[in-house]
Design an enzyme around this catalytic site. Structure first.
Site, mmCIF file in Angstrom:
data_model
loop_
_atom_site.group_PDB
_atom_site.id
_atom_site.type_symbol
_atom_site.label_atom_id
_atom_site.label_comp_id
_atom_site.label_asym_id
_atom_site.label_seq_id
_atom_site.Cartn_x
_atom_site.Cartn_y
_atom_site.Cartn_z
ATOM 1 N N GLU A 1 0.829 -1.199 0.000
ATOM 2 C CA GLU A 1 0.000 0.000 0.000
ATOM 3 C C GLU A 1 0.865 1.252 0.000
ATOM 4 O O GLU A 1 1.822 1.343 0.772
ATOM 5 C CB GLU A 1 -0.918 0.012 1.233
ATOM 6 C CG GLU A 1 -1.962 1.119 1.150
ATOM 7 C CD GLU A 1 -2.893 1.136 2.354
ATOM 8 O OE1 GLU A 1 -4.086 1.443 2.174
ATOM 9 O OE2 GLU A 1 -2.433 0.838 3.463
ATOM 10 N N GLY B 1 3.527 1.891 11.004
ATOM 11 C CA GLY B 1 3.204 1.175 12.236
ATOM 12 C C GLY B 1 2.741 -0.243 11.974
ATOM 13 O O GLY B 1 3.120 -1.175 12.675
ATOM 14 N N GLU C 1 -2.595 -3.720 6.890
ATOM 15 C CA GLU C 1 -3.768 -4.577 7.067
ATOM 16 C C GLU C 1 -3.929 -5.673 6.040
ATOM 17 O O GLU C 1 -5.046 -6.180 5.837
ATOM 18 C CB GLU C 1 -5.033 -3.707 7.040
ATOM 19 C CG GLU C 1 -5.331 -3.051 5.683
ATOM 20 C CD GLU C 1 -4.778 -1.632 5.546
ATOM 21 O OE1 GLU C 1 -5.280 -0.875 4.703
ATOM 22 O OE2 GLU C 1 -3.845 -1.303 6.293
ATOM 23 N N HIS D 1 -6.861 -1.296 15.066
ATOM 24 C CA HIS D 1 -6.887 -0.575 13.787
ATOM 25 C C HIS D 1 -6.797 -1.546 12.610
ATOM 26 O O HIS D 1 -7.619 -1.501 11.687
ATOM 27 C CB HIS D 1 -5.715 0.404 13.753
ATOM 28 C CG HIS D 1 -5.676 1.276 12.550
ATOM 29 N ND1 HIS D 1 -6.111 2.582 12.555
ATOM 30 C CD2 HIS D 1 -5.244 1.051 11.275
ATOM 31 C CE1 HIS D 1 -5.949 3.111 11.359
ATOM 32 N NE2 HIS D 1 -5.427 2.193 10.562
ATOM 33 N N GLU D 2 -5.798 -2.422 12.648
ATOM 34 C CA GLU D 2 -5.590 -3.325 11.506
ATOM 35 C C GLU D 2 -6.712 -4.330 11.354
ATOM 36 O O GLU D 2 -7.095 -4.698 10.230
ATOM 37 C CB GLU D 2 -4.238 -4.039 11.635
ATOM 38 C CG GLU D 2 -3.035 -3.112 11.741
ATOM 39 C CD GLU D 2 -3.029 -1.998 10.708
ATOM 40 O OE1 GLU D 2 -3.408 -2.240 9.541
ATOM 41 O OE2 GLU D 2 -2.653 -0.864 11.075
ATOM 42 N N HIS E 1 -9.678 -2.855 9.648
ATOM 43 C CA HIS E 1 -9.479 -2.798 8.196
ATOM 44 C C HIS E 1 -9.944 -4.075 7.492
ATOM 45 O O HIS E 1 -10.211 -4.039 6.281
ATOM 46 C CB HIS E 1 -7.999 -2.602 7.872
ATOM 47 C CG HIS E 1 -7.564 -1.178 7.813
ATOM 48 N ND1 HIS E 1 -8.224 -0.223 7.083
ATOM 49 C CD2 HIS E 1 -6.495 -0.546 8.377
ATOM 50 C CE1 HIS E 1 -7.589 0.937 7.188
ATOM 51 N NE2 HIS E 1 -6.542 0.780 7.981
#
Length: 947
Positions: free
Chosen positions: A183, A317, A320, A353-354, A357
């Site tokens: 990404e 960091g 995903e 967070h991941e 996703h």
């Protein structure tokens, strides 16, 4: 070099291609007549496509990908067979490829037989990272074809594409692995592909490896086959439909821990073998959060497994990738012996967070990168929702305020951008991964959730995910999902429906709203609104305008920068005589609200659930300052933190005097909650560091005296331990760090005691983790301590410990030591390149490294861009981190001169304008407030001395 015909004059090249046509010269003539892009391929041929984005007349359906990374030669080769759907008759297939040598190209028919007996030419156009394959026979719409390509390349040296990483064993042996990060636009560096999010396809991956390694990809291994040369070939199950940037594969020798969720998903966490014991917390968190999301979204996680893996060399960091999420070690590994409470919260939030996703971004993907906030804003917001639900003891909601404060700080500069912004080339796309997409995106979603109510918001996003699963979506699709309502039967049948009854569900204070129109004011225009409140009798007169820090109403540009800006603002407020909040939508420039009775005070933006700044008239500020002084708990801790933030933001914009804001925070001596307390102290610390770097000695000293005297009781009651709640531990960490930095003798004495005890035991005793970095920083100030810590950094096996030691090393005031650190960071073996941008920031915040770091960046700019890529968050952090506290016109001129000297690059970057405007803001602050700060400190310190 890609496979192509040798260079010849243009007519000869075209003639050679005609020879490939085998009786199809009329079709070939048409094909080449259409080659009129004006772009020339590397071999001199006209390239058949002129646009950055790929044509939509060929759609990938299924990739069959074979890869063989060689961890000895650090190269890889492979092949890809792509099933394609031809929408329009064509002779050309245009797709992405970057830094790959294409060694063979062919087009196959439905039975996978080659259409031609000659090698097909491959044209390459590096400026657009595209290749074109010419088919002498027209590819006919509706027919099934396969594009077959073979390729080879070196494993990347940076952090994108298919790249090499390494680690050292406890015995000092260096071992290599191969990992991916695609990404936003780097899948094309690993295999030729249609590398845009709209081109979703299935992927069947095969990876060849040695017997001492494991191979991982998005899906589980279906079969492992032994090859004649001693290699093994892992064949993975076919994936679900997904965008190319989510594909991942890794070859390594890591160890893992595993567990199954209640719905049968196999979850595993991988790390280098000697850090295996640090994976257990991440496994627990991943299982808990994955189970939460399945219930919250009412959609099962669609893959049979989920891997989380800590990569030793990783720029961001985490990432995903569907079914194979990758992380920086500090974002996944938790070691109770050295990891602090903040480290634990960070790991939990990154996992939240991941995993969010896997639904927002993976299951439903934005159509194009202009709407990346649909991925990142949602994932950032769901961090807070998921961690609050699964680990309430971590008090993650405290950090949502800080997130929104950061977003407003960026968004109140004219150099900001709309959440949904144009982005075409890779550099522009990389810059979209910023505070606006992540933090502002999360904050307007929080505002929307509060506006709609939790249940309506949740059911709306479930509709959105169900309607667009395995597809792409854009801004308006989300708003349409939130204002439509469906029954469970409609969900089951896949229908999408609308009911007028929904209008009452979405009513806000009884007002009917157009949600799409409302939310477009937050996503399609940049900036943050300022709402001014004037209180007269039982009436409140409110006005909205665009909040800007560097432009004031009397400035020539003011009118043009305000024209056309209007938000639909869901206002909330409480008064001295109300126990519940009142709501009102402000859709016009001004309005009037009538109170039921006269009140002593009014506080707008209840709990800071809205994304806007509030300014009160003199009467309003006086009442709130008095309230905080006599009964601060009449307001929630969120409201108290919001008032502090509002006041100092208004000071920066020249809308409130500094002494009023400083008077407001004098109540903090009685504050017990860490969020407002740290918010207020944070501003004082920021002023102290700015004055220190400007060498304003008297103000610097008076600020130090004020902080240490006013907050002495609070500092002295902090224990050097790991006891207490997460909030207590965070307070302890921040207060003791500040106290030692300000030279508070009892703090320094205690830190030295711990440090010398630790050294005497040769680092074998455990230090309190929440104050470990402070202890290291005190120890690093003399030569022997600095050298000892540098050696500890070299041999430490904990990423968390290394991070704390690096920050401590960069706090030493000897410029020669700071320069040595920066050189080690550039060299990349002792200090990993992934940590270089953080190191540059650490040095820049050191008064002795302020100019050193900026000069270092200027000198090494080209090498830094080569390491991190233009537009990356590392480059942005380097520029903002080194210039963020400059506050003089001379410094501003120097920055402008440097940006002018690299105009070819700086002109492509939005962050250069952000950096310049930040310094302009600081200059204005000093001009407006230096004398006011000096006078206030003199007055308040006299009062403190007399007590």
């Amino acid at each position: 070099m890609s496979y192509s015909l040798p260079y010849k004059p243009h007519q000869d090249i075209v003639f050679s291609l005609y020879n490939l046509c085998s009786g199809e010269s009329q079709h070939c003539s048409t094909a080449f007549a259409s080659v009129n892009s004006g772009h020339v391929a590397t071999n001199g041929l006209p390239f058949p496509w002129s646009k950055l984005r790929l044509p939509n007349y060929i759609i990938p359906v299924h990739y069959h990908l074979l890869l063989h990374p060689n961890l000895t030669t650090l190269t890889f080769n492979g092949s890809v067979k792509i099933e394609i759907d031809v929408k329009n008759n064509t002779n050309w297939v245009v797709l992405h490829s970057k830094a790959l040598e294409i060694t063979a190209a062919d087009v196959l028919d439905e039975s996978e037989a080659p259409l031609f007996d000659k090698a097909l030419p491959v044209l390459e156009y590096p400026p657009h990272e595209q290749i074109a394959i010419f088919s002498p026979q027209i590819l006919t719409s509706g027919e099934k074809y396969f594009l077959y390509l073979e390729f080879t390349a070196a494993l990347g040296k940076g952090f994108y594409g298919f790249y090499k990483s390494s680690y050292k064993t406890p015995d000092g042996e260096t071992r290599f692995l191969a990992s991916t990060h695609f990404e936003p636009t780097s899948a094309r560096m690993a295999f030729p592909c249609f590398d845009e999010p709209i081109f979703k396809a299935n992927y069947s991956v095969r990876i060849r490896r040695g017997p001492f390694h494991v191979a991982l990809s998005n899906m589980p291994i279906e079969q492992t086959v032994e090859l004649a040369n001693g290699l093994l070939e892992d064949r993975f199950e076919a994936s679900v439909q997904m965008s190319s940037y989510l594909v991942a594969f890794i070859v390594c020798d890591f160890r893992s821990v595993s567990r199954q969720t209640s719905t049968g998903i196999d979850v595993s966490v991988y790390a280098v073998p000697h850090k295996w014991h640090q994976t257990h917390y991440a496994l627990e968190a991943a299982v808990n959060i994955l189970e939460f999301y399945e219930k919250y979204f009412s959609i099962y996680y669609p893959l049979p497994k989920l891997d989380l893996i800590a990569i030793p060399d990783f720029q961001s960091g985490a990432m995903e990738n569907w079914g194979l999420t990758t992380y920086r070690e500090t974002s996944l590994l938790y070691d109770p012996d050295v990891s602090s409470a903040s480290d634990k919260l960070w790991v939990t939030m990154v996992i939240g967070h991941e995993l969010a996703h896997q639904w927002f971004g993976n299951l439903v993907t934005m159509e194009w990168w202009n709407d990346i906030w649909l991925n990142e804003g949602f994932a950032r917001y769901m961090e807070f929702v998921s961690v609050q639900a699964t680990y309430p003891q971590l008090k993650v909601e405290d950090y949502l305020l800080v997130t929104c404060f950061a977003a407003i700080g960026r968004d109140s500069l004219n150099s900001s951008r709309p959440i949904s912004s144009s982005a075409e080339n890779p550099t522009q796309i990389k810059e979209m991964f910023d505070t606006v997409s992540y933090d502002k995106g999360a904050c307007i979603l929080h505002m929307l959730r509060n506006f709609l109510t939790d249940d309506v918001f949740q059911s709306g996003i479930v509709r959105y995910l169900r309607k667009f699963k395995y597809r792409n979506a854009k801004n308006e699709d989300l708003w349409n999902s939130l204002v439509n309502t469906c029954s469970e039967e409609d969900f089951t049948s896949g229908e999408y429906c609308y009911s007028d009854k929904q209008a009452t569900k979405n009513a806000f204070a009884g007002e009917h709203i157009d949600l799409k129109k409302m939310m477009n004011t937050w996503t399609l225009q940049k900036g943050v609104p300022l709402v001014t409140v004037k209180h007269k009798g039982n009436k409140l007169y409110i006005e909205q305008e665009r909040f800007l820090k560097t432009i004031q109403p009397g400035d020539p540009m003011w009118h043009s920068l305000q024209t056309g800006y209007l938000w639909h603002i869901p206002l909330t407020y409480k008064t001295s005589h109300s126990s519940t909040e009142t709501r009102h939508i402000l859709e016009t420039k001004s309005d009037m609200l009538v109170l039921n009775q006269d009140v002593d005070w009014v506080k707008f933006n209840t709990d800071m659930n809205g994304y806007y700044i509030i300014n009160y008239d003199t009467k309003g500020w006086n009442a709130l300052i008095e309230l905080l002084g006599v009964n601060h708990t009449a307001l929630s801790f969120k409201d108290r933190a919001d008032l502090i933030h509002n006041a100092f933001q208004l000071v920066t914009a020249g809308r409130l005097t500094l002494d009023r804001a400083l008077d407001l925070i004098t109540y903090l001596k009685s504050e017990t909650h860490n969020v407002p307390l740290l918010q207020g102290i944070g501003y004082l610390e920021y002023f102290y560091k700015m004055m220190q770097k400007r060498n304003v000695y008297d103000v610097t000293q008076n600020l130090k005296i004020y902080i240490l005297e006013y907050f002495r009781d609070m500092i002295e009651k902090q224990t050097w331990s790991n006891e207490g709640t997460v909030s207590d531990r965070r307070m302890r960490s921040e207060l003791l760090s500040l106290a030692c930095d300000l030279g508070f003798a009892p703090c320094l004495e205690k830190a030295r005691y711990f440090y010398h005890s630790w050294v005497k035991a040769n680092g074998t005793i455990s230090l309190p983790t929440d104050v470990m970095e402070t202890i290291y920083m005190v120890g690093a100030q003399d030569d022997s301590g600095w050298n000892y810590l540098l050696e500890k950094y070299r041999v430490s096996m904990s990423a968390s410990e290394k991070s704390k030691i690096l920050a401590a090393l960069a706090s030493n005031r000897d410029s020669s030591k700071l320069l040595r650190l920066l050189e080690l960071g550039m060299e990349g073996s002792v200090i990993r390149t992934q940590d270089l941008s953080a190191l540059i920031y650490y040095v820049a915040r050191n008064p002795s490294g302020h100019f050193l770091s900026w000069n270092f960046v200027k000198k090494n700019w080209n090498e830094l861009v080569e390491k991190f890529q233009l537009g990356s968050f590392s480059i942005r952090n380097i520029l903002i981190g080194t210039t963020g506290q400059f506050s003089s016109k001379e410094e501003l001129a120097d920055i402008k001169d440097f940006f002018d000297s690299i105009r070819d690059q700086s002109s492509q970057l939005r962050v250069t304008q952000v950096a310049l405007e930040n310094v302009e803001k600081n200059i204005l602050w000093m001009e407006r407030n230096l004398e006011a700060l000096r006078n206030w400190l003199q007055r308040i310190n006299v009062m403190l001395t007399s007590l």
